[in-house]
Design an enzyme around this catalytic site. Structure first.
Site, short mmCIF file in Angstrom:
data_model
loop_
_atom_site.label_atom_id
_atom_site.label_comp_id
_atom_site.label_asym_id
_atom_site.label_seq_id
_atom_site.Cartn_x
_atom_site.Cartn_y
_atom_site.Cartn_z
N SER A 176 0.70 -9.89 -0.12
CA SER A 176 0.44 -8.45 -0.09
C SER A 176 0.78 -7.75 1.22
O SER A 176 0.98 -6.54 1.23
CB SER A 176 -1.04 -8.19 -0.42
N LYS A 201 0.80 -1.22 0.00
CA LYS A 201 0.00 0.00 0.00
C LYS A 201 0.84 1.28 0.00
O LYS A 201 0.36 2.34 -0.39
CB LYS A 201 -0.95 0.00 1.20
#
Length: 424
Positions: free
Chosen positions: A317, A62
């Site tokens: 992720s 992110k």
């Protein structure tokens, strides 16, 4: 087709814009390894590679989109400040960017966000960030953040439905293609709001069009799956929040338009399966991942025959997992595997009843892991809630048969969610 969707479908992250994003973020973003996985390559007879975005400074990808967006803002907007809503990982990326660029930020997070993610956000942001816990879901936090933005005229940093954010996430695709020594046949990536897959799939469709792109989301929050089935963005009324990094009620309009065109397949994975993958990664490879970080790998079972002999990339992720969730993760994994079962057992009100149950009903490898007994009545049989862990799922039916034969069976609780939620 709605006017909004018609407008947003026009947008696709260009290769030039993604390269500019890569240049903009290179000083703060780690070029994470594309690491071969011996464990999963051996299991699936394929060449499985893990793109280790869990090794970023904020322990998730992110930071790419957040930093690309914030660092591209004009100085007058930075001076006013920025605001975002996030279930955790985007918050940390925004906090890091605010600290690095010395821009004041306000970050709304759901009150259910794991404490570890909240503390990390405050740590990365330092004096430049204020964290506000509001609501139970990302969507609750989002709505409150939008009210705050309007009141104070701040720049909103969307976690996924933003062009600069999508372009930042797309830099993962550039890295993978630079790092891969052979053509990639499959890419599996997690999906929450869709920013990662919108960017990633766009790069692959342009530079490696033969690669199949598979989107993976939690079974309890199938926002993209539902939207694709209906041909439009839909908002789910209720979602399972366990996979906090991917549990959103509504995907982004830009992301939906891109993913509808680029994804080869979209699948959902049960939360229990995700939990088993978390445990496997830790026990077998010493890799710590959060639930969303385990989703891509969890999907491999569904494609076991199809990927045999192929080159496969799974996006890991993020690793922002709270250790206090370990017991729940293990419990969910056991339930999914059919190894943990809860019953209401009817114990006769006489001495030796429990001893008889242990000796004549339980199998040699069965363990009682939960026992709550009540005698506050005058009936002949006293109920107890009993949790039993099996060594093999095949032991379940014989166990139930012995309970019934000895008149101990009362009620099976695993398939009664209204009652079961109080046990797990």
């Amino acid at each position: 087709m709605s006017t909004l969707l018609a407008e947003t479908k026009i947008y696709k992250p260009s290769l030039e814009a993604v390269k500019e994003a890569a240049e903009r973020i290179k000083k703060v973003v780690v070029k994470t390894p594309l690491a071969p996985s011996f464990t999963y390559s051996n299991r699936y007879s394929a060449n499985i590679f893990l793109k280790r975005e869990d090794l970023q400074q904020v322990r998730s990808y992110k930071i790419r989109g957040a930093y690309n967006k914030i660092s591209s803002l004009p100085q007058e907007q930075l001076d006013r400040g920025v605001i975002c809503a996030s279930a955790g990982n985007h918050a940390q990326g925004v906090a890091f960017a605010c600290n690095k660029l010395q821009a004041k930020g306000v970050i709304y997070m759901p009150g259910t966000t794991p404490r570890q993610k909240v503390e990390q956000t405050r740590m990365f942001g330092g004096e430049w960030v204020d964290v506000v816990l509001k609501g139970d879901t990302f969507d609750d936090a989002f709505k409150n953040a939008m009210k705050h933005r309007e009141k104070y005229d701040l720049v909103f940093i969307h976690p996924f439905d933003d062009e600069k954010v999508i372009e930042g996430q797309a830099t993962i695709g550039l890295e993978i293609l630079e790092q891969a020594s052979e053509p990639i046949d499959y890419v599996f990536a997690p999906l929450g709001g869709g920013g990662l897959l919108a960017g990633l799939s766009s790069i692959f469709k342009e530079l490696s069009p033969n690669t199949k792109i598979i989107g993976v989301e939690p079974e309890g929050a199938p926002s993209m799956t539902s939207s694709l089935k209906q041909g439009k963005v839909v908002e789910l009324d209720d979602i399972e929040r366990f996979v906090d990094g991917a549990a959103v009620q509504k995907v982004g309009s830009r992301n939906f338009a891109i993913c509808r065109e680029n994804l080869d397949e979209m699948i959902t994975i049960p939360e229990g399966k995700i939990c088993q993958t978390i445990l496997d990664l830790y026990n077998q490879d010493a890799i710590v991942v959060e639930p969303a970080g385990a989703m891509a790998i969890s999907a491999l079972d569904h494609f076991a025959e199809e990927i045999e002999g192929k080159n496969v990339v799974c996006i890991v992720s993020g690793s922002n997992n709270d250790i206090t969730r370990t017991a729940e993760i293990k419990e969910r994994a056991l339930l999914y595997a059919g190894l943990k079962h809860y019953f209401v057992i009817s114990f006769p009100q006489r001495a030796g009843a429990l001893k008889e149950f242990v000796a004549k009903v339980l199998g040699p490898n069965d363990d009682i892991t939960h026992f709550e007994y009540s005698k506050k009545h005058h009936r002949e049989n006293g109920p107890a809630v009993v949790g039993i862990e099996l060594n093999d799922p095949a032991d379940f039916e014989p166990l139930v048969a012995r309970m019934k034969a000895k008149n101990f069976y009362g009620e099976y609780l695993n398939d009664k969610p209204n009652l079961f939620q109080f046990l797990v």
